[in-house]
Design an enzyme around this catalytic site. Structure first.
Site, PDB file in Angstrom:
ATOM      1  N   ASN A 228      35.536  34.124  47.424  1.00  0.00           N
ATOM      2  CA  ASN A 228      36.542  34.643  48.358  1.00  0.00           C
ATOM      3  C   ASN A 228      35.937  35.865  49.037  1.00  0.00           C
ATOM      4  O   ASN A 228      35.774  36.901  48.414  1.00  0.00           O
ATOM      5  CB  ASN A 228      37.813  35.033  47.587  1.00  0.00           C
ATOM      6  CG  ASN A 228      38.792  35.804  48.457  1.00  0.00           C
ATOM      7  OD1 ASN A 228      38.746  35.711  49.688  1.00  0.00           O
ATOM      8  ND2 ASN A 228      39.674  36.564  47.827  1.00  0.00           N
TER       9      ASN A 228
ATOM     10  N   LYS B  78      37.128  37.634  51.513  1.00  0.00           N
ATOM     11  CA  LYS B  78      38.091  38.627  52.034  1.00  0.00           C
ATOM     12  C   LYS B  78      37.715  39.004  53.473  1.00  0.00           C
ATOM     13  O   LYS B  78      37.269  38.142  54.226  1.00  0.00           O
ATOM     14  CB  LYS B  78      38.135  39.848  51.113  1.00  0.00           C
ATOM     15  CG  LYS B  78      38.200  39.459  49.634  1.00  0.00           C
ATOM     16  CD  LYS B  78      38.425  40.610  48.719  1.00  0.00           C
ATOM     17  CE  LYS B  78      38.267  40.164  47.288  1.00  0.00           C
ATOM     18  NZ  LYS B  78      38.914  41.031  46.342  1.00  0.00           N
TER      19      LYS B  78
ATOM     20  N   HIS C 141      46.958  34.990  46.905  1.00  0.00           N
ATOM     21  CA  HIS C 141      46.007  35.969  46.358  1.00  0.00           C
ATOM     22  C   HIS C 141      46.734  37.295  46.156  1.00  0.00           C
ATOM     23  O   HIS C 141      47.606  37.660  46.939  1.00  0.00           O
ATOM     24  CB  HIS C 141      44.823  36.132  47.317  1.00  0.00           C
ATOM     25  CG  HIS C 141      43.728  36.959  46.725  1.00  0.00           C
ATOM     26  ND1 HIS C 141      43.750  38.327  46.732  1.00  0.00           N
ATOM     27  CD2 HIS C 141      42.590  36.605  46.081  1.00  0.00           C
ATOM     28  CE1 HIS C 141      42.665  38.785  46.127  1.00  0.00           C
ATOM     29  NE2 HIS C 141      41.949  37.760  45.716  1.00  0.00           N
TER      30      HIS C 141
ATOM     31  N   GLU D   2      45.995  40.236  46.780  1.00  0.00           N
ATOM     32  CA  GLU D   2      45.974  41.161  47.928  1.00  0.00           C
ATOM     33  C   GLU D   2      47.019  40.753  48.962  1.00  0.00           C
ATOM     34  O   GLU D   2      47.633  41.606  49.601  1.00  0.00           O
ATOM     35  CB  GLU D   2      44.559  41.219  48.528  1.00  0.00           C
ATOM     36  CG  GLU D   2      43.623  42.028  47.634  1.00  0.00           C
ATOM     37  CD  GLU D   2      42.170  41.645  47.702  1.00  0.00           C
ATOM     38  OE1 GLU D   2      41.745  40.969  48.650  1.00  0.00           O
ATOM     39  OE2 GLU D   2      41.438  42.019  46.757  1.00  0.00           O
TER      40      GLU D   2
ATOM     41  N   GLU E 118      44.040  35.465  38.077  1.00  0.00           N
ATOM     42  CA  GLU E 118      43.346  36.664  38.519  1.00  0.00           C
ATOM     43  C   GLU E 118      44.155  37.893  38.131  1.00  0.00           C
ATOM     44  O   GLU E 118      45.049  38.321  38.881  1.00  0.00           O
ATOM     45  CB  GLU E 118      43.164  36.636  40.043  1.00  0.00           C
ATOM     46  CG  GLU E 118      42.360  35.454  40.535  1.00  0.00           C
ATOM     47  CD  GLU E 118      41.643  35.800  41.837  1.00  0.00           C
ATOM     48  OE1 GLU E 118      40.415  35.763  41.849  1.00  0.00           O
ATOM     49  OE2 GLU E 118      42.322  36.130  42.820  1.00  0.00           O
TER      50      GLU E 118
ATOM     51  N   GLY F   6      38.160  43.511  41.822  1.00  0.00           N
ATOM     52  CA  GLY F   6      37.436  44.544  42.554  1.00  0.00           C
ATOM     53  C   GLY F   6      37.282  45.842  41.792  1.00  0.00           C
ATOM     54  O   GLY F   6      36.889  46.863  42.359  1.00  0.00           O
TER      55      GLY F   6
ATOM     56  N   SER G  21      36.382  40.470  38.982  1.00  0.00           N
ATOM     57  CA  SER G  21      35.072  41.042  38.659  1.00  0.00           C
ATOM     58  C   SER G  21      34.174  40.060  37.906  1.00  0.00           C
ATOM     59  O   SER G  21      33.391  40.459  37.037  1.00  0.00           O
ATOM     60  CB  SER G  21      35.227  42.356  37.875  1.00  0.00           C
ATOM     61  OG  SER G  21      35.917  43.308  38.668  1.00  0.00           O
TER      62      SER G  21
END
Ligand code: PEP
Length: 253
Positions: free
Chosen positions: A10, A12, A97, A99, A169, A175, A215
């Site tokens: 991904n 982003k 996701h 985010e 996730e 991240g 990560s």
């Protein structure tokens, strides 16, 4: 049941179309000659999707969108429909996701609408779920993740359920450099599999691919994927470099 692993990247908000082409051509070189490749998926920004599909032709690398909208057309400025993606040769779409949920206010109901729309066409949805740090610390991981899964799957027809890929996730691992331990990931992913089994039955749950994301990288992917309920990884940061992404693929090959 052996499930074919998926290594997904991904990207982003990273990489232009020309950077995308360069990456995919490099990755093709890196994976040439690897035996028993897992399924490969790259999700570049939407403006690079067409280039990515073209560069990935005949490589076995699938291309996915990072987001979709639940309407086909109309006055929805900035949105992209599943039909538009399909017409480009895109095969997958990330949905929900963290985010999108945290920064763009996507709710469980939005995730459900998007999933139903994707399943009405041909794209393969990769539905992301995961708990925040505060949820984990409060002992609410199970409750949050199971609720996200159940809400996402509302109204999904049995015959469509087999097409869904899930990604666990944990938000605190995305991240941050903090990875769930293989045990932690497997425990939640086993729970996800059981909750899907409770809705769609054991056969669907057995076939369901559940990826781990947060990560993941060349240093931990093999240990994570050695777990019984981890069927691959969804990689953010470490998918931006062709060498490190190829190393993760090698760990699964
Ligand atoms: C992601 O964005 O899905 C992700 C897992 O990111 P990272 O690997 O950078 O934690």
């Amino acid at each position: 049941m052996t499930r074919k692993q998926i290594i997904a990247g991904n990207w982003k908000l990273n990489k232009t179309a020309s950077e995308t082409r360069r990456f995919i051509l490099t990755l093709k070189n890196r994976i040439a000659g690897m035996d028993a490749l897992p399924e490969l998926l790259i999700c570049p920004p939407s403006v690079a999707l067409e280039t990515a599909v073209d560069a990935a032709r005949k490589s076995g690398i699938a291309i996915g969108a990072q987001n979709v909208y639940w309407e086909s057309s109309g006055a929805f400025t900035g949105e992209i429909s599943t039909e538009m993606l399909e017409s480009l040769g895109v095969s997958h779409a990330l949905i929900g996701h963290s985010e999108r949920r945290a920064l763009f206010g996507e709710s469980d109901a939005d995730v459900n609408r998007k999933l139903l729309k994707v399943l009405s066409g041909t794209l393969i949805p990769v539905v992301c779920v995961g708990e925040a740090l505060a949820d984990r610390e409060a002992g609410r991981t199970e409750e949050i993740v199971v609720r996200q899964v159940k809400n996402a799957f509302l109204g999904v027809a049995h015959e469509h359920a087999r097409r869904i890929v899930l990604a666990y996730e944990p938000v605190w691992a995305i991240g941050t450099g903090l990875t769930a331990t293989p045990d932690q990931a497997n425990a939640v992913q086993g729970l996800i599999r059981r909750s899907v089994g409770a809705i769609f039955g054991g056969a669907v749950a057995d076939e369901l691919r559940i990826l781990y994301g947060g990560s993941a990288g060349p240093n931990n992917a093999a240990d994570l994927m050695a777990e019984s309920d981890v069927d691959g990884v969804l990689v953010g940061g470490a998918s931006l470099d062709a060498d490190s992404f190829a190393e993760i693929i090698r760990a699964a090959a």
